[in-house]
Each structure stands twice: as structure tokens, then as C-alpha cells.
Design an enzyme around this catalytic site. Structure first.
Site, PDB file in Angstrom:
ATOM      1  N   THR A 197     -72.200  -4.434  25.805  1.00 49.36           N
ATOM      2  CA  THR A 197     -72.163  -3.146  26.705  1.00 49.36           C
ATOM      3  C   THR A 197     -71.004  -3.747  27.848  1.00 49.36           C
ATOM      4  OG1 THR A 197     -74.208  -2.419  26.296  1.00 49.36           O
ATOM      5  CG2 THR A 197     -73.216  -1.851  28.530  1.00 49.36           C
ATOM      6  N   GLY A 227     -79.736   4.097  24.134  1.00 52.76           N
ATOM      7  CA  GLY A 227     -80.083   3.034  25.025  1.00 52.76           C
ATOM      8  C   GLY A 227     -80.331   3.398  26.307  1.00 52.76           C
ATOM      9  N   ASP A 228     -80.376   2.207  26.871  1.00 54.05           N
ATOM     10  CA  ASP A 228     -80.125   2.628  28.734  1.00 54.05           C
ATOM     11  C   ASP A 228     -78.890   2.928  29.275  1.00 54.05           C
ATOM     12  OD1 ASP A 228     -79.058  -0.021  27.873  1.00 54.05           O
ATOM     13  OD2 ASP A 228     -79.593  -0.926  29.945  1.00 54.05           O
ATOM     14  N   GLY A 251     -81.640  -2.417  26.006  1.00 51.23           N
ATOM     15  CA  GLY A 251     -81.954  -1.063  26.651  1.00 51.23           C
ATOM     16  C   GLY A 251     -83.391  -0.778  26.783  1.00 51.23           C
TER      17      GLY A 251
HETATM   18  N1  ASP Z   1     -77.966  -2.109  26.785  1.00 52.53           N
HETATM   19  C1  ASP Z   1     -77.375  -1.510  25.507  1.00 52.53           C
HETATM   20  C2  ASP Z   1     -78.268  -0.790  24.951  1.00 52.53           C
HETATM   21  O1  ASP Z   1     -79.516  -1.098  24.819  1.00 52.53           O
HETATM   22  C3  ASP Z   1     -77.093  -2.737  24.538  1.00 52.53           C
HETATM   23  C4  ASP Z   1     -76.488  -4.021  25.151  1.00 52.53           C
HETATM   24  O2  ASP Z   1     -76.036  -3.988  26.506  1.00 52.53           O
HETATM   25  O3  ASP Z   1     -76.533  -4.897  24.801  1.00 52.53           O
HETATM   26  O4  ASP Z   1     -77.955   0.154  24.629  1.00 52.53           O
END
Ligand code: ASP
Length: 344
Positions: A197, A227-228, A251
Site C-alpha cells: 500500500t 481493507g483498511d 488491514g
Molecule cells: N493495508 C492494506 C490492506 O489491508 C494492505 C497493505 O498495506 O499491505 O488492504
């Protein structure tokens, strides 16, 4: 319920006997509102993959550009880079081979936010999130509705699945076996490309703050998994009185703790960005379900946070040692070592 001083002292003694020693916590103090034109220090911080982007964002801020436009220009570099398989064009697809993108942004001066999730066919979800913020009365659009909105706003559709990502997806599919189960992914937590990300946060010399996070999410996710990153308060959060924070990594762990919001709240209470992020990581650990804990009680995954305070202080922090983050200020763009809770 009122608690007498004696009760309080006795309870504290019991907790201490049980091995619980709370960290000292500074008294809550709302930062004084800054006067217009406050001459602070422009700073941009991002996840390590934002090294090129922080320089672009910083230069734009020095040229007088709005901090949100500046950080979005910074993350656009990764979104449009087909070799970055964690965001935008070339991002790793969901389990059906479809690239679904998530993004959110927040603009401190106007107290506005925008987000899109499960967006298909548009390489720059950060810009679509900003369009939601700028042109609608909503904060978040998802799936086909987000796509329709983006096309109506003039965003061009394209195939986001590069040959490299298609090959990686095919390899992942080939190693699936009939006994696999969605919860049964201890090893998957470690395989390359499950996460990735870009988050970027900036503050201008006037003390205006902005933040953005954009991602293709967890690789090979169930279609529709969000996701987050597009969740305001999880993937990123900013408050013009305090600062901004954002996240990369697992996330699911972040959503449960509203962690970017929490980090900004800790800064509001007077913690420096580094301490605010470490305190936030402690909450993440406390909220981790047992199936995701190692025998030593530490999480099997990693999570990274980045923060800037309105006065230009900044930090990055990860659960495990060895993480780095990108920063640009008057000393130029560079990677710095992140603070951490645990050795690797
Ligand atoms: N945070 C992102 C998600 O969970 C993925 C990541 O940052 O690696 O979609």
C-alpha cells in the site's frame, strides 16, 4: 461510579502485582489553535515505497500547492507504476484475477474526506476518492457505483492486470489445494505480496495537514474484500488542529482498532508522533485474536504506521524492527528507520 483514593491505590497495587505496569501518560492537553499563516515546517512522510513521491509532494507544497493535491500527486507515481504490485496499475488481483482498488483521503483545512473501495479499471483511486470528496455529498463509494461515478467524472478505464501480476496470480492459483480454507493462512501471512500500500501525509508551513492512502489491498483477496486503506480513521486520518496518521500492512488488524484515528487522538493528548504510534501498536497487539498470535504472544503479521504533527514532528513505527519509512523536509527525501515494539 465514584472511586475513592483508597480504592484507586489498592487497585493500582493489585494491577502492579499482576505485572501490569501502565506507561506514564502525559496529561491531556489540546494544542493551542495556530494563528493563520503559522510558519511551521513543511514535512511529508510516507511508507517506504513513497520515496519518490515524498519529494514530489514536498516540492509542490513549497510551490504553494494544496497539501492534499501534493500528496495525491506523490502517490500517483506508485499508482501509475506497473512495477509496483501493491497499488493501482499492476496491483495484484483478487482470487478471481480482478484488480480491485481501495483509497481514501482527508483534507485538514476543509475537514473533508473521500473514499472509494473495490474500484475496478481505474488506475488512480486516490484521485477518484478526492473527486468523491470534492463533488459529492458522500464520503465513500464502492464497487460498480464507484466505477460509474469515476467514469462520469472522466476517469479513463483500462486493464489494470499486468502480465507480471497475472503470472503471479496464476502461480498462486496453482498452489491452492482442495483442503485450503480462508482462515487457514499462517503461511500466507508470510508469502511475498500479500500486502502493500502507499500512505502519504503532509503538513505545510501554514500548518495545514492532509493525508491519503491507496492500495490494491491484500493479494488474492475474496472479491469485494475491503481493507483498511479506504476506511477513514483506519487507513488514514487527519485533523488540522493536530496532525495526520496513516497505515500499511494487515488491514484487518487496523480496522478493528481505528488505528490512524487513535494515533491522531494520542497526539491530541500530547504524545509525540513516535510515542503516539507505539501506543497505537500496543493497542493493535492487545486487540489481536489468539489465532494470529505466535506462541510468545506477539502477532504473526506486521503493521506499519506513519504520522506527522502540525508542528512538523514526524515518525514511522512498525510492530517488528527493521521497518523504514520515507520522509522529505528541508534535508531532502530519504528513508529513515521506523520505531518498533518488538525485535525481529
Ligand atoms: N493495508 C492494506 C490492506 O489491508 C494492505 C497493505 O498495506 O499491505 O488492504
Amino acid at each position: 461510579m465514584s472511586v475513592s483514593r483508597r480504592d484507586f491505590v489498592e487497585r493500582a497495587a493489585l494491577l502492579a502485582a499482576a505485572g501490569f505496569v501502565p506507561r506514564p501518560f502525559p496529561p491531556a492537553a489540546a494544542p493551542a489553535p495556530r494563528p493563520a499563516g503559522f510558519r511551521g515546517r513543511p514535512v511529508v512522510v510516507a511508507s517506504a515505497n513513497g520515496l519518490r513521491g515524498v519529494q514530489v509532494a514536498y516540492d509542490r507544497i513549497l510551490a504553494g500547492e494544496d497539501p492534499l493535491d501534493a500528496v495525491i500527486a506523490g502517490v500517483n507515481i506508485q499508482e501509475l507504476d506497473p512495477d509496483d504490485q501493491s497499488v493501482g496499475l499492476g496491483g495484484l488481483p483478487n482470487e478471481e484475477g480482478v484488480v480491485q482498488l481501495d483509497a481514501s483521503c482527508m483534507h485538514g483545512p476543509t475537514k473533508r474526506a473521500g473514499a472509494v473501495a473495490s474500484l475496478e479499471g481505474i488506475a488512480t483511486p486516490s484521485l477518484v476518492a478526492k473527486a468523491v470528496m470534492d463533488y459529492t455529498d458522500h464520503v465513500m463509494l464502492v464497487g460498480p457505483g464507484a466505477g460509474k461515478f469515476a467514469r462520469a467524472m472522466g476517469f479513463k478505464e483500462q486493464n489494470l492486470l499486468t502480465e507480471k501480476s497475472r503470472q503471479d496470480w496464476m502461480r498462486w492459483k496453482a498452489r491452492l489445494n482442495p483442503n485450503d480454507f480462508w482462515l487457514d493462512h499462517d503461511d500466507d501471512l508470510k508469502i511475498k505480496f500479500t500486502t502493500g500500500t502507499i500512505n502519504m501525509n503532509a503538513v505545510t508551513a501554514a500548518g495545514d495537514v492532509a493525508s491519503v492512502t491507496t492500495t490494491s489491498g491484500m493479494a488474492y483477496k475474496i472479491p469485494g474484500r475491503i481493507g483498511d486503506s479506504p476506511i477513514v480513521g483506519a487507513g488514514q486520518y487527519c485533523d488540522n488542529l493536530v496532525g495526520a496518521a496513516g497505515s500499511t500492512g494487515r488491514g484487518e488488524a487496523n480496522i478493528k482498532t481505528c488505528a490512524s484515528f487513535l494515533a491522531v487522538e494520542f497526539m491530541r493528548q500530547g504524545l509525540a508522533p513516535r510515542d503516539a504510534l507505539l501506543r497505537t501498536l500496543e493497542r493493535v497487539v492487545a486487540m489481536t485474536e489468539p489465532r494470529l498470535l505466535r506462541p510468545d504472544g506477539r502477532p504473526k503479521f506486521d503493521l506499519e504506521f506513519y504520522a506527522i504533527a502540525k508542528d512538523g514532528r514526524y515518525a514511522g513505527a512498525t510492530l517488528y524492527a527493521g521497518g523504514r519509512f520515507a520522509v522529505c523536509d528541508e534535508r531532502g527525501a530519504r528513508l529513515e528507520e521506523a520505531a518498533h515494539l518488538f525485535p525481529r
